[in-house]
Motif scaffolding. Structure first.
Motif, PDB file in Angstrom:
ATOM      1  N   ASN A  89       0.974  -1.234   0.036  1.00 29.76           N
ATOM      2  CA  ASN A  89       0.036   0.060  -0.195  1.00 29.76           C
ATOM      3  C   ASN A  89       0.949   1.064   0.107  1.00 29.76           C
ATOM      4  N   SER A  90       0.314   2.149  -0.648  1.00 32.82           N
ATOM      5  CA  SER A  90       1.070   3.531  -0.645  1.00 32.82           C
ATOM      6  C   SER A  90       0.799   4.116   0.413  1.00 32.82           C
ATOM      7  N   PRO A  91       1.626   5.298   1.292  1.00 38.59           N
ATOM      8  CA  PRO A  91       2.836   5.083   0.799  1.00 38.59           C
ATOM      9  C   PRO A  91       3.802   4.000   1.436  1.00 38.59           C
ATOM     10  N   ASP A  92       4.751   3.953   1.011  1.00 37.35           N
ATOM     11  CA  ASP A  92       5.892   3.190   1.492  1.00 37.35           C
ATOM     12  C   ASP A  92       6.581   3.823   2.702  1.00 37.35           C
ATOM     13  N   LEU A  93       6.372   3.317   3.931  1.00 38.39           N
ATOM     14  CA  LEU A  93       6.850   3.761   5.298  1.00 38.39           C
ATOM     15  C   LEU A  93       8.014   2.984   5.892  1.00 38.39           C
ATOM     16  N   SER A  94       8.806   2.000   5.000  1.00 41.63           N
ATOM     17  CA  SER A  94       9.836   0.983   5.431  1.00 41.63           C
ATOM     18  C   SER A  94      10.824   1.697   5.304  1.00 41.63           C
ATOM     19  N   ASN A  95      11.158   3.162   4.622  1.00 39.93           N
ATOM     20  CA  ASN A  95      12.531   3.543   4.816  1.00 39.93           C
ATOM     21  C   ASN A  95      12.237   5.339   5.032  1.00 39.93           C
ATOM     22  N   TYR A  96      13.480   5.732   5.590  1.00 36.75           N
ATOM     23  CA  TYR A  96      13.227   7.282   6.051  1.00 36.75           C
ATOM     24  C   TYR A  96      12.983   8.240   4.982  1.00 36.75           C
ATOM     25  N   THR A  97      13.428   8.064   3.917  1.00 38.22           N
ATOM     26  CA  THR A  97      13.146   9.014   2.868  1.00 38.22           C
ATOM     27  C   THR A  97      11.404   9.015   2.577  1.00 38.22           C
ATOM     28  N   ASP A  98      10.734   8.048   2.305  1.00 41.02           N
ATOM     29  CA  ASP A  98       9.526   7.965   2.002  1.00 41.02           C
ATOM     30  C   ASP A  98       8.659   8.075   3.342  1.00 41.02           C
ATOM     31  N   LEU A  99       9.078   8.117   4.577  1.00 38.62           N
ATOM     32  CA  LEU A  99       8.324   8.209   5.623  1.00 38.62           C
ATOM     33  C   LEU A  99       8.465   9.632   5.933  1.00 38.62           C
ATOM     34  N   SER A 100       9.636  10.338   5.820  1.00 38.26           N
ATOM     35  CA  SER A 100       9.616  11.735   6.104  1.00 38.26           C
ATOM     36  C   SER A 100       9.032  12.663   5.100  1.00 38.26           C
ATOM     37  N   ALA A 101       8.918  12.198   3.894  1.00 34.68           N
ATOM     38  CA  ALA A 101       8.004  12.790   2.862  1.00 34.68           C
ATOM     39  C   ALA A 101       6.739  12.543   3.084  1.00 34.68           C
ATOM     40  N   ASN A 102       6.174  11.676   3.966  1.00 29.36           N
ATOM     41  CA  ASN A 102       4.679  11.583   4.155  1.00 29.36           C
ATOM     42  C   ASN A 102       4.406  11.648   5.805  1.00 29.36           C
ATOM     43  N   SER A 103       5.334  12.477   6.455  1.00 29.06           N
ATOM     44  CA  SER A 103       5.261  12.575   8.000  1.00 29.06           C
ATOM     45  C   SER A 103       3.854  13.396   8.059  1.00 29.06           C
ATOM     46  N   ALA A 104       3.553  14.379   7.365  1.00 27.21           N
ATOM     47  CA  ALA A 104       2.162  14.828   7.825  1.00 27.21           C
ATOM     48  C   ALA A 104       1.056  13.934   7.696  1.00 27.21           C
ATOM     49  N   LEU A 105       0.833  13.028   6.629  1.00 30.14           N
ATOM     50  CA  LEU A 105      -0.229  12.008   6.464  1.00 30.14           C
ATOM     51  C   LEU A 105      -0.221  10.963   7.801  1.00 30.14           C
ATOM     52  N   VAL A 106       0.983  10.475   7.941  1.00 31.67           N
ATOM     53  CA  VAL A 106       1.370   9.629   9.116  1.00 31.67           C
ATOM     54  C   VAL A 106       0.864  10.317  10.452  1.00 31.67           C
ATOM     55  N   LYS A 107       1.320  11.535  10.719  1.00 27.34           N
ATOM     56  CA  LYS A 107       0.574  12.456  11.683  1.00 27.34           C
ATOM     57  C   LYS A 107      -0.953  12.214  12.156  1.00 27.34           C
ATOM     58  N   GLN A 108      -1.433  12.656  10.699  1.00 24.90           N
ATOM     59  CA  GLN A 108      -2.917  12.623  10.614  1.00 24.90           C
ATOM     60  C   GLN A 108      -3.558  11.456  11.041  1.00 24.90           C
ATOM     61  N   ARG A 109      -3.139  10.271  10.475  1.00 23.15           N
ATOM     62  CA  ARG A 109      -3.701   9.016  10.629  1.00 23.15           C
ATOM     63  C   ARG A 109      -3.157   8.231  11.702  1.00 23.15           C
ATOM     64  N   ALA A 110      -2.007   8.238  12.012  1.00 18.40           N
ATOM     65  CA  ALA A 110      -1.574   7.390  13.108  1.00 18.40           C
ATOM     66  C   ALA A 110      -1.733   8.317  14.598  1.00 18.40           C
TER      67      ALA A 110
END
Length: 117
Positions: A65-86
């Motif tokens: 599933n998108s986004p890939d959160l298994s690495n720093y680059t993708d996680l940091s690029a999607n941190s706003a979404l991660v903060k909202q959802r998690a």
């Protein structure tokens, strides 16, 4: 006899109105009172949280599933979404919210700029 039943019923009802605070009763049980958030570096704290909760087979990994959160680059690029959802909505992961300590650490890491440290 009616008074006895009324008195016993009152004790039963009042006994159900007691609220425990898990952090006070069971220190270290996953509440936020005993969270160590002094270390919120990506490698030491955040990567293990993501690996245990989000970057699992079939979910947020390469080819999943998108986004890939298994690495720093993708996680940091999607941190706003991660903060909202998690962190805010707590609707991810689908199995239920992360532990309060993990949520607190993730929120602190994101609020501090999602550094790769």
């Amino acid at each position: 006899m009616k008074k006895l039943i009324l008195i016993l019923s009152s004790f039963t009802l009042l006994g159900g109105c007691y609220y425990d605070v898990a952090d006070e009763l069971y220190p270290g049980s996953g509440g936020t009172n005993n969270c160590d958030t002094t270390v919120t570096g990506y490698s030491a704290k955040i990567s293990p949280i993501m690996t245990a909760n989000c970057a699992i087979p079939g979910c947020h990994v390469a080819g999943g599933n998108s986004p890939d959160l298994s690495n720093y680059t993708d996680l940091s690029a999607n941190s706003a979404l991660v903060k909202q959802r998690a962190v805010t909505e707590k609707n991810m992961p689908p199995a239920g919210p992360m532990s309060p300590c993990d949520i607190l650490a993730l929120e602190k890491w994101i609020n501090n700029g999602s550094l790769n440290n």
